[in-house]
Design a protein around this motif. Structure first.
Motif, PDB file in Angstrom:
ATOM      1  N   SER A  37       8.037   1.391  -4.731  1.00 56.15           N
ATOM      2  CA  SER A  37       6.907   1.572  -5.652  1.00 56.15           C
ATOM      3  C   SER A  37       6.502   0.247  -6.295  1.00 56.15           C
ATOM      4  CB  SER A  37       7.221   2.611  -6.721  1.00 56.15           C
ATOM      5  OG  SER A  37       8.184   2.147  -7.623  1.00 56.15           O
ATOM      6  N   LEU A  38       7.482  -0.595  -6.653  1.00 61.32           N
ATOM      7  CA  LEU A  38       7.132  -1.907  -7.210  1.00 61.32           C
ATOM      8  C   LEU A  38       6.472  -2.793  -6.161  1.00 61.32           C
ATOM      9  CD1 LEU A  38      10.239  -2.643  -9.466  1.00 61.32           C
ATOM     10  CD2 LEU A  38       7.915  -2.113 -10.211  1.00 61.32           C
ATOM     11  N   THR A  39       6.912  -2.679  -4.912  1.00 62.87           N
ATOM     12  CA  THR A  39       6.279  -3.431  -3.828  1.00 62.87           C
ATOM     13  C   THR A  39       4.838  -2.978  -3.630  1.00 62.87           C
ATOM     14  OG1 THR A  39       8.400  -3.787  -2.733  1.00 62.87           O
ATOM     15  CG2 THR A  39       6.426  -3.990  -1.382  1.00 62.87           C
ATOM     16  N   MET A  40       4.603  -1.681  -3.683  1.00 65.08           N
ATOM     17  CA  MET A  40       3.235  -1.161  -3.539  1.00 65.08           C
ATOM     18  C   MET A  40       2.360  -1.598  -4.718  1.00 65.08           C
ATOM     19  SD  MET A  40       3.016   0.359  -0.691  1.00 65.08           S
ATOM     20  CE  MET A  40       4.281  -0.648   0.047  1.00 65.08           C
ATOM     21  N   PHE A  41       2.931  -1.649  -5.900  1.00 63.71           N
ATOM     22  CA  PHE A  41       2.184  -2.132  -7.060  1.00 63.71           C
ATOM     23  C   PHE A  41       1.813  -3.607  -6.873  1.00 63.71           C
ATOM     24  CE2 PHE A  41       1.980  -4.015 -11.330  1.00 63.71           C
ATOM     25  CZ  PHE A  41       0.906  -3.288 -11.824  1.00 63.71           C
ATOM     26  N   CYS A  42       2.755  -4.417  -6.406  1.00 65.06           N
ATOM     27  CA  CYS A  42       2.467  -5.838  -6.135  1.00 65.06           C
ATOM     28  C   CYS A  42       1.388  -5.982  -5.078  1.00 65.06           C
ATOM     29  CB  CYS A  42       3.736  -6.563  -5.689  1.00 65.06           C
ATOM     30  SG  CYS A  42       4.970  -6.758  -6.966  1.00 65.06           S
ATOM     31  N   LEU A  43       1.461  -5.168  -4.034  1.00 66.75           N
ATOM     32  CA  LEU A  43       0.436  -5.204  -2.991  1.00 66.75           C
ATOM     33  C   LEU A  43      -0.929  -4.862  -3.554  1.00 66.75           C
ATOM     34  CD1 LEU A  43      -0.377  -5.445  -0.011  1.00 66.75           C
ATOM     35  CD2 LEU A  43       0.226  -3.018   0.233  1.00 66.75           C
ATOM     36  N   ALA A  44      -1.006  -3.848  -4.401  1.00 64.33           N
ATOM     37  CA  ALA A  44      -2.283  -3.469  -4.999  1.00 64.33           C
ATOM     38  C   ALA A  44      -2.821  -4.578  -5.902  1.00 64.33           C
ATOM     39  CB  ALA A  44      -2.132  -2.176  -5.787  1.00 64.33           C
ATOM     40  N   VAL A 108       6.868   4.015 -14.037  1.00 58.44           N
ATOM     41  CA  VAL A 108       6.651   2.852 -13.168  1.00 58.44           C
ATOM     42  C   VAL A 108       6.721   3.277 -11.708  1.00 58.44           C
ATOM     43  CG1 VAL A 108       7.701   0.676 -12.410  1.00 58.44           C
ATOM     44  CG2 VAL A 108       7.376   1.122 -14.835  1.00 58.44           C
ATOM     45  N   VAL A 109       7.649   4.150 -11.366  1.00 58.91           N
ATOM     46  CA  VAL A 109       7.753   4.637  -9.985  1.00 58.91           C
ATOM     47  C   VAL A 109       6.460   5.343  -9.583  1.00 58.91           C
ATOM     48  CG1 VAL A 109       8.942   6.280  -8.479  1.00 58.91           C
ATOM     49  CG2 VAL A 109      10.265   4.793  -9.978  1.00 58.91           C
ATOM     50  N   VAL A 110       5.992   6.238 -10.423  1.00 58.41           N
ATOM     51  CA  VAL A 110       4.761   6.972 -10.115  1.00 58.41           C
ATOM     52  C   VAL A 110       3.570   6.018 -10.063  1.00 58.41           C
ATOM     53  CG1 VAL A 110       3.152   8.711 -11.013  1.00 58.41           C
ATOM     54  CG2 VAL A 110       5.605   9.157 -11.016  1.00 58.41           C
ATOM     55  N   MET A 111       3.493   5.097 -11.025  1.00 60.60           N
ATOM     56  CA  MET A 111       2.383   4.147 -11.086  1.00 60.60           C
ATOM     57  C   MET A 111       2.322   3.275  -9.828  1.00 60.60           C
ATOM     58  SD  MET A 111       1.794   0.956 -13.682  1.00 60.60           S
ATOM     59  CE  MET A 111       3.220   0.175 -12.977  1.00 60.60           C
ATOM     60  N   VAL A 116      -1.675   2.091  -5.129  1.00 64.12           N
ATOM     61  CA  VAL A 116      -2.216   1.827  -3.796  1.00 64.12           C
ATOM     62  C   VAL A 116      -3.326   2.822  -3.468  1.00 64.12           C
ATOM     63  CG1 VAL A 116      -1.677   1.789  -1.333  1.00 64.12           C
ATOM     64  CG2 VAL A 116      -0.124   0.744  -2.953  1.00 64.12           C
ATOM     65  N   GLY A 117      -3.093   4.074  -3.769  1.00 60.65           N
ATOM     66  CA  GLY A 117      -4.131   5.077  -3.527  1.00 60.65           C
ATOM     67  C   GLY A 117      -5.354   4.854  -4.386  1.00 60.65           C
ATOM     68  N   LEU A 118      -5.140   4.470  -5.642  1.00 56.31           N
ATOM     69  CA  LEU A 118      -6.253   4.205  -6.549  1.00 56.31           C
ATOM     70  C   LEU A 118      -7.058   2.996  -6.088  1.00 56.31           C
ATOM     71  CD1 LEU A 118      -7.553   5.197  -9.166  1.00 56.31           C
ATOM     72  CD2 LEU A 118      -6.055   3.654 -10.407  1.00 56.31           C
ATOM     73  N   TYR A 121      -9.077   4.060  -3.120  1.00 54.04           N
ATOM     74  CA  TYR A 121     -10.195   4.926  -3.509  1.00 54.04           C
ATOM     75  C   TYR A 121     -11.326   4.117  -4.142  1.00 54.04           C
ATOM     76  CZ  TYR A 121     -12.876   8.409  -6.036  1.00 54.04           C
ATOM     77  OH  TYR A 121     -13.900   9.177  -6.527  1.00 54.04           O
ATOM     78  N   ILE A 122     -10.983   3.195  -5.030  1.00 55.80           N
ATOM     79  CA  ILE A 122     -12.007   2.432  -5.745  1.00 55.80           C
ATOM     80  C   ILE A 122     -12.779   1.504  -4.808  1.00 55.80           C
ATOM     81  CG2 ILE A 122     -12.363   0.614  -7.471  1.00 55.80           C
ATOM     82  CD1 ILE A 122     -10.096   1.939  -9.089  1.00 55.80           C
ATOM     83  N   PHE A 123     -12.076   0.791  -3.946  1.00 57.78           N
ATOM     84  CA  PHE A 123     -12.725  -0.239  -3.141  1.00 57.78           C
ATOM     85  C   PHE A 123     -13.211   0.242  -1.781  1.00 57.78           C
ATOM     86  CE2 PHE A 123     -10.494  -2.695  -6.307  1.00 57.78           C
ATOM     87  CZ  PHE A 123     -11.505  -3.533  -6.719  1.00 57.78           C
ATOM     88  N   ASN A 124     -13.030   1.491  -1.473  1.00 61.96           N
ATOM     89  CA  ASN A 124     -13.550   2.021  -0.208  1.00 61.96           C
ATOM     90  C   ASN A 124     -14.668   3.022  -0.432  1.00 61.96           C
ATOM     91  OD1 ASN A 124     -11.949   0.559   1.629  1.00 61.96           O
ATOM     92  ND2 ASN A 124     -10.212   1.868   1.120  1.00 61.96           N
ATOM     93  N   GLN A 125     -15.319   2.944  -1.580  1.00 61.20           N
ATOM     94  CA  GLN A 125     -16.467   3.797  -1.861  1.00 61.20           C
ATOM     95  C   GLN A 125     -17.671   3.295  -1.075  1.00 61.20           C
ATOM     96  OE1 GLN A 125     -16.601   6.576  -3.903  1.00 61.20           O
ATOM     97  NE2 GLN A 125     -14.384   6.316  -3.918  1.00 61.20           N
TER      98      GLN A 125
END
Length: 127
Positions: A37-44, A108-111, A116-118, A121-125
């Motif tokens: 989850s922290l890796t995905m947050f860093c990627l986002a 933090v885990v959920v965030m 990544v999904g958020l 969603y935001i940038f693929n509109q």
């Protein structure tokens, strides 16, 4: 790093239960949840900054490099040389061992996974 250790402790302790395991390998479960989850947050965050400053998207190769680097960093941070035992003993009973930090850790885990999904969603509109 103490805050990172406290996050890991609370996720780890949810499965470890003071030695009464609720699964076979609590340290790998905690690493899998928190590390990814922290890796995905860093990627986002990297993708967001790239989008803001370069007005482009990250390539697949760069995304994979960020994910691999993040997972390697967190595996050394939490798992290398049984570091999870030292983290457990360091945080257990300290002022960071409270319900608020447990809620923060799971938040933090959920965030991390939601980020990544958020971002997607935001940038693929459609424009």
């Amino acid at each position: 790093m103490k805050a990172l250790n406290a996050l890991f402790y609370h996720v780890y302790n949810s499965y470890y239960k003071d030695g009464n395991y609720t699964n076979d390998i609590p340290h790998l479960t905690a690493f899998g949840l928190l590390g990814s989850s922290l890796t995905m947050f860093c990627l986002a965050v990297f993708a967001l900054f790239n989008s803001m400053f370069n007005n482009s998207r990250l390539s697949v190769g760069i995304c994979l490099a960020i994910v691999i680097a993040g997972l390697l960093f967190f595996s050394f941070q939490f798992l290398y040389d049984s570091r999870y035992n030292r983290i457990y003993n360091e945080i257990k009973g300290s002022k960071l061992d409270n319900m608020f930090m447990k809620i923060v850790a799971w938040g933090v885990v959920v965030m991390g996974f939601v980020s990544v999904g958020l971002y997607s969603y935001i940038f693929n509109q459609p424009k």
